[in-house]
Structure formats: C-alpha cells, structure tokens
Design a protein around this motif. Sequence first.
Motif, PDB file in Angstrom:
ATOM      1  N   MET A   1       0.763  -1.141  -0.192  1.00  0.00           N
ATOM      2  CA  MET A   1       0.008  -0.147  -0.043  1.00  0.00           C
ATOM      3  C   MET A   1       0.873   1.228  -0.233  1.00  0.00           C
ATOM      4  SD  MET A   1      -2.794   1.098   2.921  1.00  0.00           S
ATOM      5  CE  MET A   1      -3.833  -0.188   2.409  1.00  0.00           C
ATOM      6  N   TYR A   2       0.626   2.119  -0.795  1.00  0.00           N
ATOM      7  CA  TYR A   2       1.333   3.561  -0.690  1.00  0.00           C
ATOM      8  C   TYR A   2       0.839   4.228   0.460  1.00  0.00           C
ATOM      9  CZ  TYR A   2       1.476   3.167  -5.839  1.00  0.00           C
ATOM     10  OH  TYR A   2       1.784   2.655  -7.248  1.00  0.00           O
ATOM     11  N   THR A   3       2.006   5.094   0.739  1.00  0.00           N
ATOM     12  CA  THR A   3       1.872   6.090   2.064  1.00  0.00           C
ATOM     13  C   THR A   3       2.111   7.401   1.641  1.00  0.00           C
ATOM     14  OG1 THR A   3       2.738   4.184   3.603  1.00  0.00           O
ATOM     15  CG2 THR A   3       2.793   6.578   4.336  1.00  0.00           C
ATOM     16  N   VAL A   4       1.133   8.359   2.044  1.00  0.00           N
ATOM     17  CA  VAL A   4       1.179   9.498   1.478  1.00  0.00           C
ATOM     18  C   VAL A   4       1.355  10.328   2.866  1.00  0.00           C
ATOM     19  CG1 VAL A   4       0.233  11.808   0.643  1.00  0.00           C
ATOM     20  CG2 VAL A   4      -0.186   9.281  -0.356  1.00  0.00           C
ATOM     21  N   TYR A   5       2.807  11.388   2.900  1.00  0.00           N
ATOM     22  CA  TYR A   5       3.107  12.050   3.766  1.00  0.00           C
ATOM     23  C   TYR A   5       2.756  13.418   3.434  1.00  0.00           C
ATOM     24  CZ  TYR A   5       6.038   8.273   5.614  1.00  0.00           C
ATOM     25  OH  TYR A   5       6.464   7.039   5.864  1.00  0.00           O
ATOM     26  N   GLY A   6       1.839  14.089   4.263  1.00  0.00           N
ATOM     27  CA  GLY A   6       1.118  15.471   3.839  1.00  0.00           C
ATOM     28  C   GLY A   6       0.443  16.174   4.768  1.00  0.00           C
ATOM     29  N   ASP A   7      -0.344  17.156   4.301  1.00  0.00           N
ATOM     30  CA  ASP A   7      -0.913  18.200   5.184  1.00  0.00           C
ATOM     31  C   ASP A   7      -2.356  18.325   4.451  1.00  0.00           C
ATOM     32  OD1 ASP A   7      -2.422  20.478   6.221  1.00  0.00           O
ATOM     33  OD2 ASP A   7      -0.577  21.440   6.287  1.00  0.00           O
ATOM     34  N   TYR A   8      -3.404  17.803   4.939  1.00  0.00           N
ATOM     35  CA  TYR A   8      -4.690  18.136   4.351  1.00  0.00           C
ATOM     36  C   TYR A   8      -5.086  19.254   3.541  1.00  0.00           C
ATOM     37  CZ  TYR A   8      -6.208  13.109   5.770  1.00  0.00           C
ATOM     38  OH  TYR A   8      -6.203  11.780   5.804  1.00  0.00           O
ATOM     39  N   ASN A   9      -4.670  20.290   4.207  1.00  0.00           N
ATOM     40  CA  ASN A   9      -4.848  21.743   3.898  1.00  0.00           C
ATOM     41  C   ASN A   9      -4.221  22.143   2.722  1.00  0.00           C
ATOM     42  OD1 ASN A   9      -6.963  23.046   5.455  1.00  0.00           O
ATOM     43  ND2 ASN A   9      -5.893  22.340   7.280  1.00  0.00           N
ATOM     44  N   SER A  10      -2.933  21.224   2.471  1.00  0.00           N
ATOM     45  CA  SER A  10      -2.002  21.815   1.335  1.00  0.00           C
ATOM     46  C   SER A  10      -2.644  21.368   0.071  1.00  0.00           C
ATOM     47  CB  SER A  10      -0.688  21.052   1.562  1.00  0.00           C
ATOM     48  OG  SER A  10       0.100  20.836   0.297  1.00  0.00           O
ATOM     49  N   GLY A  11      -2.564  22.314  -0.745  1.00  0.00           N
ATOM     50  CA  GLY A  11      -3.130  22.053  -2.349  1.00  0.00           C
ATOM     51  C   GLY A  11      -2.243  21.033  -2.970  1.00  0.00           C
ATOM     52  N   ASN A  12      -0.838  21.224  -2.872  1.00  0.00           N
ATOM     53  CA  ASN A  12       0.016  19.985  -3.420  1.00  0.00           C
ATOM     54  C   ASN A  12      -0.096  18.700  -2.756  1.00  0.00           C
ATOM     55  OD1 ASN A  12       1.442  21.844  -5.157  1.00  0.00           O
ATOM     56  ND2 ASN A  12       2.700  22.408  -3.409  1.00  0.00           N
ATOM     57  N   CYS A  13      -0.453  18.594  -1.533  1.00  0.00           N
ATOM     58  CA  CYS A  13      -0.708  17.219  -1.111  1.00  0.00           C
ATOM     59  C   CYS A  13      -2.412  16.781  -1.493  1.00  0.00           C
ATOM     60  CB  CYS A  13      -0.754  17.296   0.409  1.00  0.00           C
ATOM     61  SG  CYS A  13       0.761  17.568   1.221  1.00  0.00           S
ATOM     62  N   TYR A  14      -3.127  17.947  -1.658  1.00  0.00           N
ATOM     63  CA  TYR A  14      -4.395  17.461  -2.093  1.00  0.00           C
ATOM     64  C   TYR A  14      -4.666  16.843  -3.478  1.00  0.00           C
ATOM     65  CZ  TYR A  14      -9.311  17.998  -3.801  1.00  0.00           C
ATOM     66  OH  TYR A  14     -10.585  17.971  -4.427  1.00  0.00           O
ATOM     67  N   LYS A  15      -3.757  17.254  -4.400  1.00  0.00           N
ATOM     68  CA  LYS A  15      -3.398  16.662  -5.889  1.00  0.00           C
ATOM     69  C   LYS A  15      -3.349  15.274  -5.778  1.00  0.00           C
ATOM     70  CE  LYS A  15      -0.626  20.627  -7.450  1.00  0.00           C
ATOM     71  NZ  LYS A  15       0.671  20.774  -7.825  1.00  0.00           N
ATOM     72  N   ILE A  16      -2.407  14.788  -4.717  1.00  0.00           N
ATOM     73  CA  ILE A  16      -2.101  13.359  -4.652  1.00  0.00           C
ATOM     74  C   ILE A  16      -3.160  12.736  -4.074  1.00  0.00           C
ATOM     75  CG2 ILE A  16      -0.516  11.838  -3.881  1.00  0.00           C
ATOM     76  CD1 ILE A  16       0.515  13.717  -5.757  1.00  0.00           C
ATOM     77  N   LYS A  17      -4.061  13.281  -3.179  1.00  0.00           N
ATOM     78  CA  LYS A  17      -5.172  12.562  -2.529  1.00  0.00           C
ATOM     79  C   LYS A  17      -6.311  12.338  -3.443  1.00  0.00           C
ATOM     80  CE  LYS A  17      -8.710  13.634   0.772  1.00  0.00           C
ATOM     81  NZ  LYS A  17      -9.213  14.775   1.967  1.00  0.00           N
TER      82      LYS A  17
END
Length: 200
Positions: A1-17
């Motif tokens: 399974m992939y793991t994403v390290y990020g911040d839910y409020n970040s647009g750059n992270c939202y792209k991946i989500k």
Amino acid sequence: MYTVYGDYNSGNCYKIKLMLNLLGIEYRWVAVDILNGETQTPEFLAKNPNGKIPVLELEDGTCLWESNAILNFLADGSAYLPSEPRLRTQVLQWQFFEQYSHEPCIAVARFIQFYLGLPEERLAEYHAMQKAGYRALAVMEQQLKRTPFLVGETFSIADIALYAYTHVAYQGGFDLSPYPAIQQWLGRVAEQPGYIGMLD
C-alpha cells in the motif's frame, strides 16, 4: 500500500489525495505539520532531502516527491494522462505553468492569509502575489473559454494540478467572480467520478 506524507490543507498534497481517489487506489495518510518543523526532521529528510510535502512512499520504500511528478507516476497508463505526444506535452505545459506562474502566487498568498493570518511583515509580498495570481487566472480563463478542460475535451492531471489551489484561491484573497469559465470548470472537476474534497 502507498503511504502519503502530507497536510490535508495543502493544495500540493491534495493533488495526490484526489488522484489516488479518482484511481480507486488505497493508501495510508501520515499527517505532517509543516508549521512545527516536521518536514525538517532527520527522519523526514531521509524521505525527501528537500524537506517538503507531499511525499509518496512506495511499498518497496522508494520515496517520490514533487506533487506534479507524483501525479505523472500515478496517472501513467490511465485516462488521466494522454499517451499521444502532443496532448501529453500539453499536460506537462500546464503542470509547468502551475509550478512557475500559478502556485508561487496563489498558493503563497493563501499561505500568508490562511496559514499565517496576514502578518504585517508579509503584507507587501501578499499584495505582489495578488497581482501575479490574477495574471495566472486570466491565462486559465482564456483556455477554459475555448475548451471544457485545460487539455481539450478530456479531464487530465493538468486539471488536477491547477484545480488544487484554484478552488481554494479565495482563502488567499482572490475573487473568482470575474472568471466564469474557471467557475464552470471547477464544477466540472468536482463532478468527476471518484472526486473527493480537500477535507473530505
């Protein structure tokens, strides 16, 4: 399974989500607090020496970083990334535009207002970002007057890349009311099967 390290409020992270949800791929999310320096720890820097989110960790431990590069990796072989060279290049064209002309203005203005609360010492920078951000929005508006998505008739990762910060541009003080084509495009993106909101 992939793991994403990020911040839910970040647009750059939202792209991946958003991309993972559109593809129906299961993943694990590890929250990273950028304001508390969690991207600068030795553990995080071992994953991304540039000390930024998002990071996508693959099952074998390989870590990928830079949001648009991750989008290309995830979308490879799917309908979200055209195989025809001209169309694929136009996707890249919009991704480069996003990182050079759009994100540095709209995302930075949003960071100053939404994350930092408009501190006095960054107001001059904030106002400069407004001018440049509206210029980027005008470029998008011209394209979206002609085509329903940024690369013609088909929704692609070009749209994901630019949707991420455009749909929350108001949090950086941007008024989208003069851009009807952008507003209609935002609605079309939100109607995509598998769509998930930034904070959903």
